[in-house]
Design an enzyme around this catalytic site. Structure first.
Site, short mmCIF file in Angstrom:
data_model
loop_
_atom_site.label_atom_id
_atom_site.label_comp_id
_atom_site.label_asym_id
_atom_site.label_seq_id
_atom_site.Cartn_x
_atom_site.Cartn_y
_atom_site.Cartn_z
N ASP A 438 0.84 -0.96 0.13
CA ASP A 438 -0.12 -0.01 -0.09
C ASP A 438 0.99 1.09 0.04
OD1 ASP A 438 -2.30 1.58 0.05
OD2 ASP A 438 -2.95 0.63 2.03
N ASP A 510 -10.95 1.93 -2.75
CA ASP A 510 -11.83 1.49 -1.69
C ASP A 510 -12.96 1.73 -1.63
OD1 ASP A 510 -9.35 1.13 -0.18
OD2 ASP A 510 -9.06 2.98 0.44
C1 DGJ Z 1 -5.88 2.16 2.07
C2 DGJ Z 1 -6.45 0.73 1.30
O1 DGJ Z 1 -6.82 0.97 0.01
C3 DGJ Z 1 -7.45 0.03 2.22
O2 DGJ Z 1 -7.55 -1.15 1.28
C4 DGJ Z 1 -6.48 -0.56 3.15
O3 DGJ Z 1 -5.53 -1.56 2.93
C5 DGJ Z 1 -6.23 0.62 4.18
N1 DGJ Z 1 -5.43 1.55 3.05
C6 DGJ Z 1 -5.16 0.29 5.40
O4 DGJ Z 1 -4.83 1.25 6.02
#
Ligand code: DGJ
Length: 699
Positions: A438, A510
């Site tokens: 990430d 998300d």
């Molecule tokens: C952002 C990501 O897009 C989410 O899926 C998740 O992994 C969060 N970060 C975790 O902090």
């Protein structure tokens, strides 16, 4: 004949478009005559790699400053050779500055099977003095003049609303700039474009291209009053400089582009095949992407061994194949204000380490995955306390936090070595099959005081950061060849062909609300094949009691890509769990089509303002296909027009059946009928109707 090289040794573009039959169709290049004293020859010539210098005023590929402060380049043809690069036929054109010891090698790889051209440029300083590169685009592409205006399609968005289609109906004189200055590909714009002439999804002339780069990038689409368009693109010149020391080289990222007469689906087909066959790590690309469970939406930071085990047991019962623990497993990570940087297992949450959970997950027949965000630190972390100098900063300026985090200077060798050591250790000590990498905030205050003190130019940071990320990913893959990696940047903020060389899938957004997803998935489908586009079934929208979306509809939307589950399974009813189990089994039976078939979008959510969508994924030989169709609402209880399919063999008889609904009778129709007359969709009346059809050639 040296087609494309003028008497003056300039290299010009002669043509780009539909394939020609004979080499003799290309005429010899000559400089265009001056049009006026304001429009002189060099300014009008479609040069393959125009560098700032002389009477050039159009789109530029490069800007260079030599050691004596000459800011004028004069690149002339030197040599050319045809050979092979990475298994593809390749043309290399060498340009040489007329005076200074600078060589620029233009590389053109041709993926003949998938009908795309891959361009890059390599600068070599053959002398003793440094040369400063201030713009180093990968390519400038030229589209011929035409009277009918072209339409420009791009992808725009933001966090939780990525990759939505944007269309400028008529490209007029001027320059459109698409860019990221955040140090990462970004979700507000994507390094992809399509320029069409009266095309639709199924047919018509489209030029398209995309950059394989995960840092700052720019695409400049410049059109003149005559309707000629030049598209320059590559690493963004914003705050950028690269000092090319004596006898060193700098290679740009790839710029992949193509031309099709098959409309937007022709764009998808070419890029999807190219990505699958030439970009993705091949070992993993030859295997089906597993159905995954991800804990983030269920447990956020509230991670415990017991809680994850319970989720894993539920997930395995559904047929999930990969269980991923997202954020929250390392020390201090009970919220987003601490812990990033300390990549070891939290002994409070996992008193015996990850091993008991991993063993349970494996005993349940699943692979195990873990979330990391290696480029970041929280100020509240052991790593930052130990190495406050490791982040980008200017000594006299604040260190601005975003999501309470700071960015590590991944361009530094010691930071790279540290990250590689800790990640390698994590993967070696634990049987981890998958990591989700990430990246949740942009780079800012891009200072590097130590580098400056040694005489370095800190404006290299933007490139060195991305190169550092690539180096770590490549090293991890080399040491752990079975590992799969998901690219994530606050959702779909790092979904480009550069990161896909070293990752296997992308977390698309998300936002998992099916209404939003159809738009996001339609947009990103112009770049990512199904196997790469991560899509989860979650509990979104959370106000389900008010706005209930059927489990079937949510599954159908997520089954269009690499299926995952992200809902809180301990809260799902027995009926929902049973239905989820059925859909996961269906998905496994069709994923070879969804992940690796040719995708044809038949109804656009964008065009229908989110009400309708239909997409089919067809086996390359046309023997089998699946069709997903959606209708969000039908306030007038009206039937839809028949839906005309694509990609089938006209003279073949196909059996069509609805998956997951045995009550709808099967029918047999020819490919000609399915594509010509079309199909009446078995969509029930009422809101959130969807169906999934399987279409198979009769033996
Ligand atoms: C952002 C990501 O897009 C989410 O899926 C998740 O992994 C969060 N970060 C975790 O902090």
């Amino acid at each position: 004949m040296r087609a494309g090289v003028t008497e003056e040794e300039y290299v010009l573009n002669l043509y780009w478009g539909a394939r020609l039959a004979f080499f003799s169709d290309i005429s010899a290049a000559s400089m265009p005559p001056d049009r006026s004293s304001q429009d002189v020859s060099l300014a009008l010539a479609p040069e393959e790699y125009p560098a700032f210098g002389g009477l050039r005023f159009g789109e530029l590929a490069a800007k260079i400053t030599f050691a004596d402060q000459t800011r004028d380049a004069d690149l002339r043809f030197h040599d050319a050779e045809i050979g092979e690069q990475d298994g593809l036929p390749a043309l290399r054109i060498l340009l040489q500055d007329a005076v200074y010891p600078l060589q620029v090698a233009l590389l053109y790889q041709v993926d003949v099977a998938n009908d795309v051209i891959i361009r890059s440029a390599c600068f070599t300083n053959q002398g003793a003095d440094p040369i400063v590169l201030e713009r180093v685009f990968s390519a400038v592409w030229h589209l011929p003049r035409q009277v009918v205006p072209r339409r420009l399609t791009t992808l725009g968005g933001h966090w939780a609303g990525e990759s939505r289609l944007q269309q400028q109906q008529q490209v007029v004189t001027g320059t459109t700039l698409l860019e990221s200055r955040k140090g990462v590909t970004g979700s507000h714009a994507y390094p992809w474009f399509a320029l069409d002439t009266q095309a639709n999804e199924q047919q018509g002339e489209v030029y398209f291209g995309t950059l394989a780069w995960s840092g700052n990038w720019a695409l400049r689409i410049a059109t003149t009053i005559t309707g000629a368009t030049a598209i320059g693109g590559g690493i963004h010149e914003h705050d950028f400089a690269w000092t090319l020391a004596a006898q060193t080289s700098f290679t740009t990222p790839d710029f992949v582009a193509g031309f099709t007469l098959d409309g937007m689906n022709g764009v998808r087909r070419r890029l999807h095949r190219y990505v699958r066959e030439q970009v993705l790590p091949q070992k993993q690309a030859s295997q089906p992407r597993p159905v995954l469970y991800n804990s983030w939406e269920a447990t956020t930071f509230d991670v415990t061994e017991e809680g994850q085990r319970l989720l894993a047991e539920r997930a395995a019962g559904l047929g999930v194949e990969l269980f991923v623990v997202d954020d929250g497993w390392f020390p201090g990570r009970v919220h987003d204000r601490a812990g990033l940087g300390d990549w070891r297992v939290d002994p409070q949450k996992f008193p015996h380490g990850l091993r008991p959970l991993i063993e349970r997950v494996k005993a349940l027949g699943m692979q195990f995955g873990l979330w990391v965000e290696p480029e970041m630190v929280n100020a509240d972390s052991d790593l930052y306390r130990l190495h406050p100098d490791w982040i980008y900063h200017f000594p006299q300026r604040p260190r601005s936090e975003a999501r309470n985090q700071l960015v590590l200077n991944v361009g530094r060798q010691d930071v790279q070595a540290y990250l590689l050591t800790v990640l390698d250790q994590l993967l070696t000590e634990n049987a981890i099959d998958f990591i989700k990498w990430d990246m949740n905030r942009p780079l800012a205050e891009p200072g590097w005081p130590e580098y400056v003190a040694q005489g370095g130019d800190a404006r290299e940071i933007w490139v060195r950061h991305t190169q550092g990320v690539y180096t770590i990913l490549d090293a991890l893959r080399a040491r752990h060849p079975e590992l799969s990696i998901e690219s994530c940047s606050s959702g779909g903020g790092r979904a480009d062909l550069g990161v896909l060389r070293r990752t296997d899938q992308v977390w698309t957004s998300d936002n998992t609300h099916p209404d939003a997803r159809l738009f996001i998935q339609e947009g990103i489908s112009h770049i990512l094949p199904g196997r790469v586009m991560g899509a989860w079934v979650t509990d979104m929208p959370h106000d389900r009691m008010v706005n209930e979306i059927p489990v079937q509809y949510r599954f159908h939307v997520a089954m269009m890509g690499a299926l995952g589950i992200g809902g809180h399974l301990l809260h799902w009813s027995d009926e929902d769990l049973a239905e989820a189990t059925r859909w996961i089994a269906v998905y496994k039976s069709i994923r070879h089509l969804v992940q690796d078939g040719d995708q044809y979008w038949l109804l656009s959510p964008t065009a229908s303002k989110g009400d309708l969508a239909a997409v089919t994924s067809v086996a390359p030989d046309g023997s089998e296909a699946v069709l997903f169709a959606f209708r969000r609402s039908n306030p007038f209880w009206e039937p839809l027009p028949f839906l005309r399919l694509q990609g089938l063999q006209p003279a073949t008889q196909y059996r069509v059946r609805e998956l997951g609904n045995a009550s709808v009778p099967e029918i047999i129709l020819s490919g000609a009928a399915l594509m010509g007359r079309g199909l009446e969709l078995p969509l029930r009346h009422g809101s959130y109707a969807s169906c999934l059809l399987h279409i198979r050639a009769e033996a």
